[in-house]
Every structure is written in structure tokens, then in C-alpha cells.
Scaffold this active site. Sequence first.
Site, PDB file in Angstrom:
ATOM      1  CE  LYS A  52      -3.836  -2.245   2.118  1.00  0.00           C
ATOM      2  NZ  LYS A  52      -4.313  -2.723   3.335  1.00  0.00           N
ATOM      3  CD  GLN A  96      -3.715  -4.535   6.646  1.00  0.00           C
ATOM      4  OE1 GLN A  96      -3.569  -3.588   6.008  1.00  0.00           O
ATOM      5  NE2 GLN A  96      -4.273  -5.550   6.190  1.00  0.00           N
ATOM      6  CG  ASP A 119     -10.405  -0.497   4.973  1.00  0.00           C
ATOM      7  OD1 ASP A 119     -10.118  -0.598   3.692  1.00  0.00           O
ATOM      8  OD2 ASP A 119      -9.521  -0.646   5.843  1.00  0.00           O
TER       9      ASP A 119
END
Length: 281
Positions: A52, A96, A119
Amino acid sequence: MILIDGKKAAAELRAELKEEVAELKSKHNKVPGLTVILIGDLTPSQIYVRNKEKSANEVGLKSEVIKYPDSVEEKTVLEKIQELNSDETVSGILVQLPLPKHIDKQKVIEAIDPSKDVDGFHPMNVGNLSSGYESSIPCTPLGCYLLIKKIEPNLSGKKAVVVGRSNLNGKPMTQLLLKENCTVTITHSKTKDLKAECLEADIIVAAVGIPELVRGDWVKKDAIVIDVGINKTDNGIVGDVHFDEVSKNARALTPVPGGVGPMTIACLLKNTIDCFKRSQI
Ligand code: NAD
């Protein structure tokens, strides 16, 4: 059969995003920023986060990774999220997953300012997506959606079957297909006759986590099949779709690896840029 090349599609999307970041920089004299919080030392999470960060840098985003040990207190993480929520240089925040057991995942998700929730997991974004309002959209289903649209720009009236009903994949995928006027069936582990459901579909999205569950004789000729699954087996990584069998029937199919996976990270970058743009209005 069209082999849907997710690597190529992701590279194209990243190139578009790079241009967009350059334009935003010249217009606003600043660039979107993505902050990732990584807790613990799980290898897959570390690899995802590294990828990422690499992709974020490639398109010109400001990117930062904040690392904590497994033992970090929930309070410390929540306080850091509050700090990032009020930091104007941070456009997107991602924690995460998975988290260590002593940290409440839902509390963490809900602590993130919905306007920085790249997200798309915050209940406000989930609600906005299902109501058809503007929202952050979870990265993997967004990537699937963009791949499907490349093959078939007009989805109106198509029959879609989504296999799997997770909050991460199946449910948001269903909302995206509904928004496109598909007739959507969402199936799951208690579905009575999955094969019969799949045989009705013009579009199948499989997000289950069972190696090669969707077989060749489950798929109507000319269906578009998107395989989200990533399953480690003795024969290497395979998807939720039996690639060799289904490729004989389908009109288009994503490979695993090299299909949906690369699009997920590209969509995270897109979400970060979209959060930035909304914050500048
Ligand atoms: P999950 O375990 O949260 O959900 C799985 C879903 O499948 C559940 O809704 C369950 O009801 C359903 N299911 C289980 N057995 C079934 C059966 N026999 N028939 C029909 N449905 C059944 O999984 P998830 O987080 O949505 O992930 C699914 C897969 O996608 C996994 O392999 C995961 O590794 C992969 N994944 C890939 C990406 C990517 O970027 N490509 C991202 C996230 C997840």
C-alpha cells in the site's frame, strides 16, 4: 474468453490517479495523505501495508505508516485515530485488519472520521452506500465493480449472483450491483442450491474463501465471473472459482492471482484521493 487482466487495469487506474494527484497539487498546493496503522507483526499484514505504501508513493500521495506492537492498548490506538481525525494533512486513515484480540475492531472502525474512512467500513459509509448516497466504498468490491464495468458498461437488467455475504466483500458488492440496476441474488453458506442460483447469473462474484467452489457446470455460457478468493493450497494460491473449468464457459473471468487483488490497492488510493477532494469542497 476474455481473461480480465487486473494487473493491467490497476496500472491504468494508478496512472490516472497519478495525473489527478499532480492536478490537485497544482490547484491546492497540497497532496492527499494516507495514514495506515499497523498493529503487530503478522506477515501478510506487513506485506499488504508495504505494498500500500509503495503504491501510494508511486502515485504521489503523502503516505505514512504508524506501527504498534501486538501489546498496544486499545486506548492508545483510539487516541491516535482522534489525532489523525483532526490532522488536516491526513485525508485517509486505514487500520490494517485483523487486530489483536484485546482490541475491539468495531470500536476502532467507528472511531475513524467517516470522511477519512478509506476502507468504507464505518457504519455511516455502509449506510450511505446502501441508501445510494456518496460514500467511501470498500476497496475490493469497488475493484470488482470497475473490472465488471470494463467488460460490460451497461449492467441494467442483468442477473447477478454474489456468493458470500461478508461486510468486507459480498454485501457492498451487492449494493454496487443494485445501484447499476442489476437483479441481485446474494448467496451464502445456508443457500440451498448454489449451483442452480449461479446458473441463472449473467454476472457471478465469488467471495467465499473455499478453493475452486464455483465449477464449470455452474456457469451459464457468456457469464462474467469475478473471483475474489485467495486460498492457499498444496498447489499454490487458487481462487474460489475453478479456473480451468469455468474459463471454458465464461465470457470473461479474473485469474487468481492477477485479477481482483491488484485492483484492491489501486482502489484504496482512489478512495484516499476522493476523500481529499470531498474535504476541499
Ligand atoms: P468471509 O469468511 O468473511 O465470508 C465468507 C462468506 O462466504 C460468508 O458470507 C459465508 O456465508 C459464505 N460461504 C461460506 N461457505 C459457503 C458455501 N459453501 N457456499 C456459499 N457461501 C459460502 O470472507 P471474506 O472476507 O469475504 O473473503 C472471501 C475470500 O476473498 C477469501 O478467500 C479472502 O482471502 C478473499 N479476499 C480477497 C481480497 C482481494 O483483494 N482479492 C480481499 C479480501 C478478501
